[in-house]
Motif scaffolding. Structure first.
Motif, PDB file in Angstrom:
ATOM      1  N   GLY A  34       0.833  -1.210   0.000  1.00 33.74           N
ATOM      2  CA  GLY A  34       0.000   0.000   0.000  1.00 33.74           C
ATOM      3  C   GLY A  34       0.863   1.254   0.000  1.00 33.74           C
ATOM      4  O   GLY A  34       0.644   2.178  -0.804  1.00 33.74           O
ATOM      5  N   ILE A  38       1.337   4.112  -2.893  1.00 33.04           N
ATOM      6  CA  ILE A  38       1.134   5.544  -2.628  1.00 33.04           C
ATOM      7  C   ILE A  38       2.375   6.332  -3.084  1.00 33.04           C
ATOM      8  O   ILE A  38       2.265   7.397  -3.706  1.00 33.04           O
ATOM      9  N   ALA A  93      -0.570   3.551   5.955  1.00 33.22           N
ATOM     10  CA  ALA A  93      -1.368   3.489   4.724  1.00 33.22           C
ATOM     11  C   ALA A  93      -2.758   4.059   4.974  1.00 33.22           C
ATOM     12  O   ALA A  93      -3.311   4.779   4.125  1.00 33.22           O
ATOM     13  N   GLY A  94      -3.315   3.755   6.165  1.00 32.77           N
ATOM     14  CA  GLY A  94      -4.635   4.278   6.521  1.00 32.77           C
ATOM     15  C   GLY A  94      -4.632   5.795   6.602  1.00 32.77           C
ATOM     16  O   GLY A  94      -5.577   6.455   6.161  1.00 32.77           O
ATOM     17  N   ALA A  95      -3.540   6.360   7.130  1.00 30.57           N
ATOM     18  CA  ALA A  95      -3.466   7.817   7.282  1.00 30.57           C
ATOM     19  C   ALA A  95      -3.268   8.501   5.926  1.00 30.57           C
ATOM     20  O   ALA A  95      -3.808   9.591   5.687  1.00 30.57           O
ATOM     21  N   ALA A  97      -4.059   7.215   2.875  1.00 30.62           N
ATOM     22  CA  ALA A  97      -5.013   6.813   1.821  1.00 30.62           C
ATOM     23  C   ALA A  97      -5.969   7.930   1.401  1.00 30.62           C
ATOM     24  O   ALA A  97      -6.137   8.163   0.194  1.00 30.62           O
ATOM     25  N   PRO A  98      -6.616   8.642   2.342  1.00 31.16           N
ATOM     26  CA  PRO A  98      -7.586   9.648   1.891  1.00 31.16           C
ATOM     27  C   PRO A  98      -6.963  10.685   0.960  1.00 31.16           C
ATOM     28  O   PRO A  98      -7.570  11.066  -0.050  1.00 31.16           O
ATOM     29  N   VAL A 100      -4.599  10.311  -1.139  1.00 25.81           N
ATOM     30  CA  VAL A 100      -4.356   9.732  -2.463  1.00 25.81           C
ATOM     31  C   VAL A 100      -5.677   9.502  -3.198  1.00 25.81           C
ATOM     32  O   VAL A 100      -5.820   9.822  -4.378  1.00 25.81           O
ATOM     33  N   LEU A 101      -6.655   8.980  -2.466  1.00 25.29           N
ATOM     34  CA  LEU A 101      -7.927   8.620  -3.108  1.00 25.29           C
ATOM     35  C   LEU A 101      -8.703   9.855  -3.557  1.00 25.29           C
ATOM     36  O   LEU A 101      -9.471   9.798  -4.509  1.00 25.29           O
ATOM     37  N   ASP A 102      -8.516  10.983  -2.864  1.00 26.33           N
ATOM     38  CA  ASP A 102      -9.275  12.180  -3.211  1.00 26.33           C
ATOM     39  C   ASP A 102      -8.630  13.004  -4.315  1.00 26.33           C
ATOM     40  O   ASP A 102      -9.207  13.991  -4.762  1.00 26.33           O
TER      41      ASP A 102
ATOM     42  N   LEU B 219      -5.861  -4.217   4.995  1.00 33.20           N
ATOM     43  CA  LEU B 219      -6.159  -2.785   5.147  1.00 33.20           C
ATOM     44  C   LEU B 219      -7.584  -2.558   5.656  1.00 33.20           C
ATOM     45  O   LEU B 219      -7.886  -1.496   6.215  1.00 33.20           O
ATOM     46  N   VAL B 222      -8.151  -1.480   9.310  1.00 31.39           N
ATOM     47  CA  VAL B 222      -8.048  -0.079   9.752  1.00 31.39           C
ATOM     48  C   VAL B 222      -9.431   0.439  10.129  1.00 31.39           C
ATOM     49  O   VAL B 222      -9.596   1.243  11.040  1.00 31.39           O
ATOM     50  N   ASN B 229     -12.410   5.402   7.646  1.00 27.17           N
ATOM     51  CA  ASN B 229     -11.170   5.321   6.873  1.00 27.17           C
ATOM     52  C   ASN B 229     -11.372   4.555   5.571  1.00 27.17           C
ATOM     53  O   ASN B 229     -12.049   3.533   5.547  1.00 27.17           O
ATOM     54  N   ARG B 230     -10.757   5.042   4.492  1.00 25.14           N
ATOM     55  CA  ARG B 230     -10.977   4.433   3.177  1.00 25.14           C
ATOM     56  C   ARG B 230      -9.725   3.723   2.645  1.00 25.14           C
ATOM     57  O   ARG B 230      -9.600   3.508   1.440  1.00 25.14           O
ATOM     58  N   ALA B 231      -8.828   3.367   3.571  1.00 26.56           N
ATOM     59  CA  ALA B 231      -7.582   2.724   3.118  1.00 26.56           C
ATOM     60  C   ALA B 231      -7.860   1.475   2.298  1.00 26.56           C
ATOM     61  O   ALA B 231      -7.137   1.166   1.343  1.00 26.56           O
ATOM     62  N   VAL B 232      -8.932   0.774   2.666  1.00 27.78           N
ATOM     63  CA  VAL B 232      -9.250  -0.476   1.967  1.00 27.78           C
ATOM     64  C   VAL B 232      -9.497  -0.241   0.478  1.00 27.78           C
ATOM     65  O   VAL B 232      -9.301  -1.128  -0.343  1.00 27.78           O
ATOM     66  N   GLU B 233      -9.885   0.996   0.133  1.00 30.23           N
ATOM     67  CA  GLU B 233     -10.193   1.288  -1.278  1.00 30.23           C
ATOM     68  C   GLU B 233      -8.936   1.457  -2.136  1.00 30.23           C
ATOM     69  O   GLU B 233      -9.023   1.501  -3.361  1.00 30.23           O
ATOM     70  N   LEU B 234      -7.784   1.574  -1.454  1.00 29.71           N
ATOM     71  CA  LEU B 234      -6.546   1.792  -2.211  1.00 29.71           C
ATOM     72  C   LEU B 234      -6.357   0.749  -3.309  1.00 29.71           C
ATOM     73  O   LEU B 234      -6.085   1.079  -4.456  1.00 29.71           O
ATOM     74  N   PHE B 235      -6.506  -0.515  -2.931  1.00 31.08           N
ATOM     75  CA  PHE B 235      -6.248  -1.577  -3.905  1.00 31.08           C
ATOM     76  C   PHE B 235      -7.429  -1.823  -4.836  1.00 31.08           C
ATOM     77  O   PHE B 235      -7.277  -2.538  -5.824  1.00 31.08           O
TER      78      PHE B 235
END
Lengths: 103, 545
Positions: A34, A38, A93-95, A97-98, A100-102, B219, B222, B229-235
């Motif tokens: 992950g 990123i 990765a949790g911190a 992720a938002p 990157v996704l946005d 993920l 989390v 949290n949207r970490a799971v959506e990364l993959f």
């Protein structure tokens, strides 16, 4: 021949080690993948390609983690390191992720 | 722990032995069902005789099939539709339709007449053995178990290479006449080295199919701490770029015919690849809406290894091309891996090679089990429970799994079409039969010890021959009749069953003669001991101890 209590204790310790390295090792591999995805996105690689590449490569991370974890099966630090790093990478990765996704 | 630090190779040997032992049953289940899935469509046609139809000279169009579905349900408004187009191995239409009143329709229709082929009363291989391969019929737990087994199989392959000092020699060494422990290890090494590239690539490609999902599972934890949290959506991003969707407009619109869209998609692919290309799937969303989308796919090309690559979305109301998916180079790597694993391309010799290579994986895992038990039997005579437990698991996961599959086929031919019991329909009864027989093989192995191998081999031979005979009796398609009707899938399954019966009977015979030799040797030793004064004295002394 080990006494029964010692044998049972050995079995429990090994089961915990197996869980820590083989199962939590999967978490660590996934967290590393992950973060790598990123990082690739940060340098301009499309998110879909970056995540696809790192998810495919996560099996290599996993093999390395498991082999490293069992090279010295008397060490208490190796399974603990795997568990600690897994928690850290997953949280990181949790911190991230938002952000990157946005984008 | 008082253990001293071992070197790298001994540490890998330990990991290889124990990880193989712990995961052996799971790995065997995955490999066996995966190997059978190479011929899943052929087994389907054996288990579902209503699908043994000949391909018609003139195929009716997908639009005629939709009309047929709508006439079946005149009161329902169609909302979505999935049509699998006929192909060589599945020569009929498969339709899954959802209606706005939440009803659904699922049917298999004749490609020439549009007539229904009858109710699907067996899950057969596509509905049971194949899903068993990747999710063990256990939902999310099954997926996770298979993921872990896939990861660990690759670890086993790597450690297997590491621990072999003479891997080149192993390639050519099989001493069948040596003691069973030695020949078991030789067989383990030979199958492991000769098929190593296949074993590694099949694990990697199986992993590639679910790579994004497998990586996203950890993920998802989390969200336990932070549900937002949207970490799971990364993959998910690794999979999403191939899919197109849009909201319904809420305005009704006339649907255009799908046949020209299919023809257009095939022309686009033919121009792209320079070879003939056939669509194999149509997916319609928001049917009858102004925003209806018709996706034409070539999920499994017959003339390419790659899978899941070609997809074109059309506007259902205007026929305009909405998206024409062009895979990135990286995705092409993955689609190749997926296609390699799912082996849906047309190439019969390679399909048979897959079967052989898959069976070699089963031999690899099985001999690993046997070698572990044989080694420990000598070392740990004081702990017979451990060895007996492994022996029991080995019998259940080798002959037991084959026996359960045989029972699955036999019960498929024995049960009446409308069979049901305890609220379970026919298909469910077949599946339960598989699991109950499998469970019984473990119980049998625990009770009968070493004799279980021979007895289960005999049972496999009987079941395999019975399956062929029952197929003849219930459908009339004996070998010659099937050849006469060009039903090669049925011929193939019947011949495979007969070969299995022959191998199992030979194995049972050999085990029987070995057992007899061991028994005779034991009796001779006993007589000799009793005949000599020291032997008799020794025997008395031993008894006294």
């Amino acid at each position: 021949m080990m006494p029964v209590a010692r044998r049972v204790g050995y079995g429990i310790v090994m089961a915990l080690r197996f869980f820590a390295i083989c199962v939590i090792g999967w978490f660590l591999a996934s967290g590393v993948a992950g973060l790598a995805g990123i990082a690739l996105h940060a340098v301009g690689v499309p998110l879909s390609d970056g995540m696809l590449a790192t998810s495919l490569l996560s099996y290599i991370f996993y093999i390395v983690i498991v082999i490293w974890g069992f090279v010295d099966r008397t060490s208490i630090w190796r399974p603990l390191t795997v568990v600690g790093l897994a928690a850290l990478t997953i949280m990181a990765a949790g911190a991230l992720a938002p952000g990157v996704l946005d984008t | 722990m008082s253990e001293s630090k071992p070197g790298f190779r001994p540490a890998m040997t330990w990991l290889h032995s124990w990880a193989g032992l712990v995961l052996g049953l799971l790995l065997m289940t995955i490999w066996w069902t995966g190997t059978l899935s190479v011929f899943d469509k052929e087994i389907d046609r054996w288990m579902q005789p209503e699908t043994r139809i000949a391909a018609p000279e003139q195929r009716i169009s997908a639009d005629a099939i939709v009309e047929r579905v709508l006439t079946e349900r005149p009161d329902g408004t169609l909302s979505s539709l999935l049509i699998y187009l006929p192909e060589e191995r599945v020569p009929f239409y498969e339709v899954h339709a959802e209606f706005e009143n939440a009803e659904s329709y699922r049917g298999r229709l004749h490609p020439g007449t549009g007539e229904e082929l009858g109710d699907e009363v067996s899950l057969a291989a596509s509905g049971f053995l194949y899903p068993m391969h990747y999710r063990l019929h256990s939902g999310a737990v099954g997926y996770i178990a298979v993921a872990l087994a896939t990861f660990m199989m690759m670890v086993l392959l790597v450690t297997g290479v590491v621990i072999h000092r003479k891997i080149f020699t192993d390639f050519f060494t099989f001493r069948a006449n040596r003691k069973s422990r030695r020949s078991t290890l030789d067989l383990h090494n030979v199958t492991g080295t000769i098929f190593l590239p296949f074993h590694f690539l099949i694990c990697l490609s199986g992993f590639a199919i679910f790579a994004g999902w497998y990586a996203s599972i950890p993920l998802s934890f989390v969200q336990l701490a932070d549900p937002e949290n949207r970490a799971v959506e990364l993959f998910y991003a690794a999979d999403n770029d191939a899919y197109y969707s849009r909201e319904a407009a809420g305005e009704p619109a006339e649907m255009l015919a799908m046949a020209p869209m299919v023809a257009q998609a095939e022309t686009i692919w033919r121009d792209r690849y320079g070879v003939e290309a056939k669509a194999d799937r149509i997916d319609v969303t928001h049917y009858g809406d102004a925003n209806a989308v018709v996706e034409v796919r070539r999920h499994f090309p017959s003339n390419r290894t790659e899978a899941h690559r070609d997809s074109i979305n059309f506007d259902g109301a205007t026929g305009a091309v909405l998206t024409n998916f062009e895979a990135s180079p990286l995705r092409k790597t993955r689609t190749w891996l997926e296609g390699f694993h799912q082996v849906r391309f047309d190439h019969w010799p390679i399909r048979w090679l897959y079967l052989v290579a898959g069976l070699s994986g089963c031999v690899l895992i099985g001999t690993g089990f046997l070698f572990w038990a044989a080694s420990r039997r000598r070392k740990e005579a004081a702990q017979p429970f451990k060895v007996r437990l492994v022996d029991t698991i080995a019998v259940g996961s080798i002959t037991g799994l084959v026996l359960a599959t045989g029972a699955f086929l036999v019960v498929n031919r024995v049960l009446p079409l409308d069979a049901a019991a305890l609220g379970i329909e026919r298909a469910g009864l077949e599946v339960r039969c598989f699991f109950y027989v499998w469970l019984l093989t473990f119980v049998h192995a625990a009770i009968r010890k070493q004799r279980a191998w021979m007895e289960q081999c005999r049972a496999i031979a009987v079941l395999a021959v019975s399956a062929v005979a029952l197929n003849w009796l219930t459908t009339g398609d004996h070998l010659l009749a099937a050849i006469g009707k060009d039903l090669w899938p049925i011929v193939g399954v019947d011949l495979s069953l007969l070969s299995t019966a022959l191998i199992a009977a030979l194995a049972a015979g050999r085990l029987r003669s070995k057992m007899r030799q061991v028994e005779e040797a034991a009796v001779a030793t006993h007589r000799r001991d009793m005949g000599s004064p020291s032997g008799a004295a020794g025997t008395v002394a031993n008894r006294a101890e």
